[in-house]
Design a protein around this motif. Structure first.
Motif, short mmCIF file in Angstrom:
data_model
loop_
_atom_site.label_atom_id
_atom_site.label_comp_id
_atom_site.label_asym_id
_atom_site.label_seq_id
_atom_site.Cartn_x
_atom_site.Cartn_y
_atom_site.Cartn_z
N PHE A 532 44.00 40.47 45.02
CA PHE A 532 44.13 41.88 44.90
C PHE A 532 42.88 42.67 44.28
N GLU A 533 42.28 43.60 44.87
CA GLU A 533 41.15 44.30 44.22
C GLU A 533 42.16 45.49 43.23
N GLN A 534 41.46 45.85 42.21
CA GLN A 534 42.42 46.36 40.81
C GLN A 534 41.50 47.81 40.59
N TRP A 535 42.40 48.78 40.37
CA TRP A 535 41.96 50.04 39.95
C TRP A 535 41.60 50.10 38.56
N THR A 536 40.45 50.62 38.25
CA THR A 536 40.11 50.93 36.67
C THR A 536 40.32 52.46 36.59
#
Length: 601
Positions: A532-536
């Motif tokens: 999963f790509e993840q928000w910052t």
């Protein structure tokens, strides 16, 4: 571990038993071999020895607190016709206490009420979970017709900077035998790397040595969070200098000793105005991925000096609120910034949907305005912003903030954990980059409406105006450039006081600090999750495509920028209050995470 906690440790020293021969005249002979038919009298090469306990007891049964001692008294009487020299040995001894915590002193007097002299100064009781034999004292000579009086004192020591939690369930037991004196006897040298490697080998090594022989231990090689601090030697009259051990008159055990960065100790050091032990004072190469456990580093934040974990950290696990978390850093105010990591402990490199609270959530349902890079923004959803000031008023929640707040309410507030959370800044840096820093467009400081805008992120990391390289001197910024972007609940001195709950996301600067790297893949550092790509929480640009972008963490490790309409995974970040952190137990490893003192795992 604090004194109060350690003083609860109970030691049951049991079954110290000595029975050598019967008084009726039957003798047990100790020549080249040990005879296990123990009785009250024993004949050795030079005479007959009788051993008696003053209390007529077969052993010691006591409960010791840390720092307390217990003494066993006995006599050795030479009833033969010649002077006799013997050794006394621990037989079938088991000692599972922390290495170096249990010591003994043996002293004697020629009269019962006389002054006692040390025969054996304070010496470590060897440790082993299986029964073994070791020398208590070699070469005791008792003249014919004499009786000598002995005190054996055993102490449970309070070790500085050592977690002795495991001593709560430890045990010690032994018997005694009388043996031939040490002259011309062989002894065993055991070398235990204790989880490290010595000259490339992690195996425990056993050698047969003579008294006075020396052995070169070689180089202890360790990586990761454990730092080699030297050697612990157990065995009568044995010693070590640098890496050379000298064999005394007993079996010898040499075990590698390690230390590691511990949150509880670090907080104490910070409160005393000291740099915590094991902090790396060099500056890492932030452009390169940290693929190993590089340890702890320091950067300034809004509160002072922050200490962050970098790379494939193995000692930054926290269990809190029935969830597992990973420590990002100790904030300058002593609070602990942690990021969600699932319902159980995940190894570095583990890819799992359990490590996130949502696998697919957009930052916001609108993205065609610069204001939508905000954790909060001015005006309502869908209403265009007319100025930078209006765009950055904290009036309306982004969709992602709404989701994270709801999660916090359910899992923290409703579980009565709010008092353990600190009101520490979450930075949503909407400062804008100067024209020469924003290489991709001439006018990038407007920050509202559909105007192309480059935020502080680009100013820190762009290497040139053309945008063909990264800034080789790039350093993550842990200070929030604008107070309006420093999100807090009640703190309006350093923060904006606009949050409902003290929860947010990790910043891109923190991602870079802990070791993501900028271009190369990093599958090893502790934030990696290949699914999963993840928000910052860090704005990047309002692009010429008229979509707002926020920094994200890619599946393979390094940075990315994602438009706010994109659906990515979410990992909440919270800050544990310093007072709570100071009471936690554990060492931060996956099997012994930092946790509430009442949490038994």
């Amino acid at each position: 571990m604090n004194e109060k906690r350690k003083n609860m440790i109970i030691l049951t020293v049991c079954a110290i038993t000595l029975m050598l021969a019967s008084i009726l005249g039957t003798y047990a002979y100790f020549m080249s071999n040990i005879n296990n038919d123990s009785r009250q009298e024993a004949e050795v090469d030079t005479g007959t020895m009788r051993l008696r306990f003053a209390d007529n007891g077969e052993g010691i049964n006591a409960k010791l607190m840390l720092g307390e001692s217990i003494t066993k008294k006995f006599t050795l009487e030479n009833t033969g016709t010649l002077d006799a020299t013997v050794s006394i040995e621990w037989l079938d001894m088991i000692n599972t206490y922390t290495e170096g915590s249990l010591t003994y002193i043996l002293s004697y007097s020629e009269t019962e009420d006389g002054e006692y002299t040390e025969v054996v100064s304070s010496t470590n009781v060897p440790t082993s979970s299986t029964a073994f034999t070791s020398t208590l004292v070699p070469d005791i000579t008792i003249p014919v017709g004499k009786t000598y009086y002995y005190n054996l004192e055993i102490t449970l020591n309070n070790l500085n900077d050592v977690d002795q939690t495991e001593d709560l369930n430890a045990s010690f037991s032994t018997k005694f035998i009388v043996n031939q004196p040490s002259t011309n006897r062989k002894y065993t040298l055991t070398i235990d790397p204790n989880g490290g490697t010595i000259n490339g080998s992690s195996e425990i090594k056993t050698l047969s040595m003579n008294v006075g022989d020396t052995y070169e231990l070689g180089t202890n090689d360790t990586t990761g969070y454990r730092k080699f601090e030297g050697w612990i030697v157990s065995g009568y009259d044995s010693s070590i200098k640098d890496t050379t051990v000298t064999i005394g008159k007993s079996n010898v055990k040499v075990i590698a000793k390690y230390g590691s960065f511990k949150i509880q100790d670090a907080i104490k050091d910070i409160e005393n105005g000291e740099i915590p032990k094991y902090v790396n004072t060099t500056k890492p190469n932030f452009l390169a991925p940290a693929t190993t456990d590089e340890g702890i580093f320091a950067l300034e934040d809004d509160y002072g000096t922050s200490y962050y974990y970098r790379g494939a950290a193995e000692n930054n696990y926290v269990k809190f609120g029935d969830f597992y978390w990973r420590i990002i850093r100790i904030n300058g105010d002593g609070s602990l910034k942690i990021i969600y990591d699932g319902t159980y402990g995940h190894e570095n490199g583990d890819a799992s949907s359990d490590k996130v609270i949502s696998i697919s959530t957009n930052w916001n349902s609108f993205g065609d305005d610069a204001k939508y890079v905000g954790w909060m923004f001015g005006g309502t959803q869908g209403q265009a912003s007319a100025s930078k000031e209006q765009a950055q008023i904290n009036e309306t929640n982004s969709d992602l903030k709404t989701l994270v707040d709801a999660w916090y309410k359910t899992n923290i507030v409703d579980n009565n954990l709010s008092d353990k959370i600190a009101d520490t800044i979450f930075c949503n840096d909407r400062s804008t980059a100067s024209e020469n820093e924003a290489w991709w467009h001439k006018d990038t400081k407007k920050g509202f409406g559909k105007n192309p805008t480059a935020y502080g992120y680009y100013g820190r990391y762009a290497g040139d105006i053309a945008g063909t390289s990264w800034n080789s001197n790039a350093t993550p910024l842990l200070k929030c450039p604008q107070k309006n972007d420093a999100f807090t609940v009640n703190d309006e001195k350093l923060g904006n006081g606009d949050l409902t709950y003290p929860v947010g996301l990790i910043t891109f600067d923190e991602v870079l600090a802990v070791g993501s790297g900028l271009d190369n893949e990093n599958i090893n550092y502790f934030l990696y999750n290949s699914e999963f790509e993840q928000w910052t929480m860090t704005p990047t640009v309002m692009d010429t495509t008229l979509i707002a972008f926020v920094a994200s963490i890619t599946k393979n490790g390094p940075y990315n920028i994602s438009n706010v309409l994109k659906k990515l995974s979410v990992k909440p970040v919270i800050n544990l209050d310093k007072k709570y952190v100071k009471t936690m137990i554990g060492d931060g490893t996956i099997n012994n995470p930092y946790r509430d003192s009442n949490d038994t795992l």
